[in-house]
Design a protein around this motif. Structure first.
Motif, PDB file in Angstrom:
ATOM      1  N   ASN A 155       0.824  -1.214   0.000  1.00 50.32           N
ATOM      2  CA  ASN A 155       0.000   0.000   0.000  1.00 50.32           C
ATOM      3  C   ASN A 155       0.860   1.266   0.000  1.00 50.32           C
ATOM      4  O   ASN A 155       0.436   2.322  -0.432  1.00 50.32           O
ATOM      5  N   LEU A 156       2.090   1.135   0.465  1.00 53.13           N
ATOM      6  CA  LEU A 156       2.990   2.284   0.586  1.00 53.13           C
ATOM      7  C   LEU A 156       3.524   2.719  -0.775  1.00 53.13           C
ATOM      8  O   LEU A 156       3.994   1.894  -1.554  1.00 53.13           O
ATOM      9  N   ILE A 157       3.453   4.014  -1.036  1.00 54.68           N
ATOM     10  CA  ILE A 157       4.064   4.584  -2.244  1.00 54.68           C
ATOM     11  C   ILE A 157       5.461   5.090  -1.908  1.00 54.68           C
ATOM     12  O   ILE A 157       6.431   4.759  -2.570  1.00 54.68           O
ATOM     13  N   ARG A 158       5.559   5.918  -0.861  1.00 54.56           N
ATOM     14  CA  ARG A 158       6.855   6.430  -0.415  1.00 54.56           C
ATOM     15  C   ARG A 158       6.701   7.020   0.978  1.00 54.56           C
ATOM     16  O   ARG A 158       5.589   7.291   1.433  1.00 54.56           O
ATOM     17  N   VAL A 159       7.833   7.221   1.634  1.00 53.93           N
ATOM     18  CA  VAL A 159       7.860   7.855   2.956  1.00 53.93           C
ATOM     19  C   VAL A 159       8.636   9.155   2.820  1.00 53.93           C
ATOM     20  O   VAL A 159       9.775   9.166   2.356  1.00 53.93           O
TER      21      VAL A 159
ATOM     22  N   LEU B 213       7.644  11.650  10.104  1.00 54.31           N
ATOM     23  CA  LEU B 213       7.571  11.012   8.801  1.00 54.31           C
ATOM     24  C   LEU B 213       6.147  11.063   8.271  1.00 54.31           C
ATOM     25  O   LEU B 213       5.190  11.029   9.040  1.00 54.31           O
ATOM     26  N   MET B 214       6.054  11.128   6.949  1.00 52.26           N
ATOM     27  CA  MET B 214       4.750  11.133   6.295  1.00 52.26           C
ATOM     28  C   MET B 214       4.733  10.037   5.225  1.00 52.26           C
ATOM     29  O   MET B 214       5.101  10.276   4.083  1.00 52.26           O
ATOM     30  N   PRO B 215       4.320   8.823   5.616  1.00 54.89           N
ATOM     31  CA  PRO B 215       4.121   7.787   4.610  1.00 54.89           C
ATOM     32  C   PRO B 215       2.911   8.147   3.740  1.00 54.89           C
ATOM     33  O   PRO B 215       1.868   8.552   4.252  1.00 54.89           O
ATOM     34  N   LEU B 216       3.075   8.012   2.450  1.00 53.76           N
ATOM     35  CA  LEU B 216       1.987   8.249   1.503  1.00 53.76           C
ATOM     36  C   LEU B 216       1.561   6.898   0.946  1.00 53.76           C
ATOM     37  O   LEU B 216       2.394   6.137   0.439  1.00 53.76           O
ATOM     38  N   VAL B 217       0.276   6.622   1.072  1.00 53.56           N
ATOM     39  CA  VAL B 217      -0.254   5.310   0.696  1.00 53.56           C
ATOM     40  C   VAL B 217      -1.301   5.434  -0.408  1.00 53.56           C
ATOM     41  O   VAL B 217      -1.841   6.511  -0.658  1.00 53.56           O
TER      42      VAL B 217
ATOM     43  N   ALA C  11      -7.167   1.202   4.091  1.00 55.90           N
ATOM     44  CA  ALA C  11      -6.479  -0.067   4.310  1.00 55.90           C
ATOM     45  C   ALA C  11      -5.536   0.007   5.504  1.00 55.90           C
ATOM     46  O   ALA C  11      -5.223  -1.020   6.119  1.00 55.90           O
ATOM     47  N   VAL C  12      -5.091   1.206   5.842  1.00 54.91           N
ATOM     48  CA  VAL C  12      -4.197   1.373   6.997  1.00 54.91           C
ATOM     49  C   VAL C  12      -4.935   1.033   8.289  1.00 54.91           C
ATOM     50  O   VAL C  12      -4.340   0.510   9.233  1.00 54.91           O
TER      51      VAL C  12
ATOM     52  N   ASP D 169      -3.013  11.422  -2.509  1.00 51.53           N
ATOM     53  CA  ASP D 169      -3.670  12.592  -3.105  1.00 51.53           C
ATOM     54  C   ASP D 169      -4.336  13.500  -2.072  1.00 51.53           C
ATOM     55  O   ASP D 169      -5.064  14.424  -2.433  1.00 51.53           O
ATOM     56  N   ALA D 170      -4.058  13.311  -0.800  1.00 47.46           N
ATOM     57  CA  ALA D 170      -4.659  14.133   0.254  1.00 47.46           C
ATOM     58  C   ALA D 170      -4.087  15.546   0.221  1.00 47.46           C
ATOM     59  O   ALA D 170      -2.865  15.713   0.135  1.00 47.46           O
TER      60      ALA D 170
END
Length: 162
Positions: free
Chosen positions: A16-20, A39-43, A48-49, A95-96
């Protein structure tokens, strides 16, 4: 520290993770900061988180859900003995709108050393004024941050051509 913690949270978020992204004061060179990584993980899918809450808590993260920001999942992690905070984790769907705000603020400060010094001075004054009262400290910085965030988002969109 950011890379290690990013890898750690990334293992739990899986495909689900795109990048951190490393955000917050420790992500801006020369900015006075407590040794706590933000940190800001982008999913791909924030819902799903939610299914990972128990596993993340078992892994040592404290789960707070949205915690005042719609669309965010906020967690933090302390040393095993709870003697100090290690990381604050702000998970957003890629996309938030809130994710753009964080990236814009970080990148704008990285590009403006004059603002880094102003922010450092403000942070130290707020820390002296508020002692260990985190709500007071956040309120003390709020007006300056909101002003700079507005400039930062406009700058960020212009730089990115969006």
């Amino acid at each position: 520290m950011a890379a290690v913690e990013g890898d750690r949270i990334g293992q739990h978020l899986g495909a689900n993770l795109i990048r951190v992204e490393h955000i917050g004061s420790t992500s801006v060179p020369g900015l006075h900061a407590k040794p706590i990584i933000d940190l800001m993980p982008l999913v791909r899918d924030i819902s799903a988180v939610d299914d990972l809450e128990a596993a993340l808590e078992t892994a040592g993260y404290n789960w707070y859900g949205e915690y005042g920001i719609a669309g965010r999942r906020y967690l933090n992690r302390d040393q095993p003995d709870h003697s100090r905070r290690i990381a604050n984790i702000h998970i957003f769907q890629v996309d938030a709108p809130e994710s753009e705000r964080h990236l814009a603020f970080r990148d704008y400060l990285r590009s403006r050393t004059d603002l880094v010094q102003d922010y450092a001075t403000l942070k130290l004054a707020c820390a002296a004024q508020c002692s260990d009262d985190i709500a007071c400290y956040m309120d003390c910085k709020d007006g300056w941050i909101k002003k700079i965030e507005s400039e930062a988002v406009s700058w960020y969109r212009a730089v990115r051509g969006t």
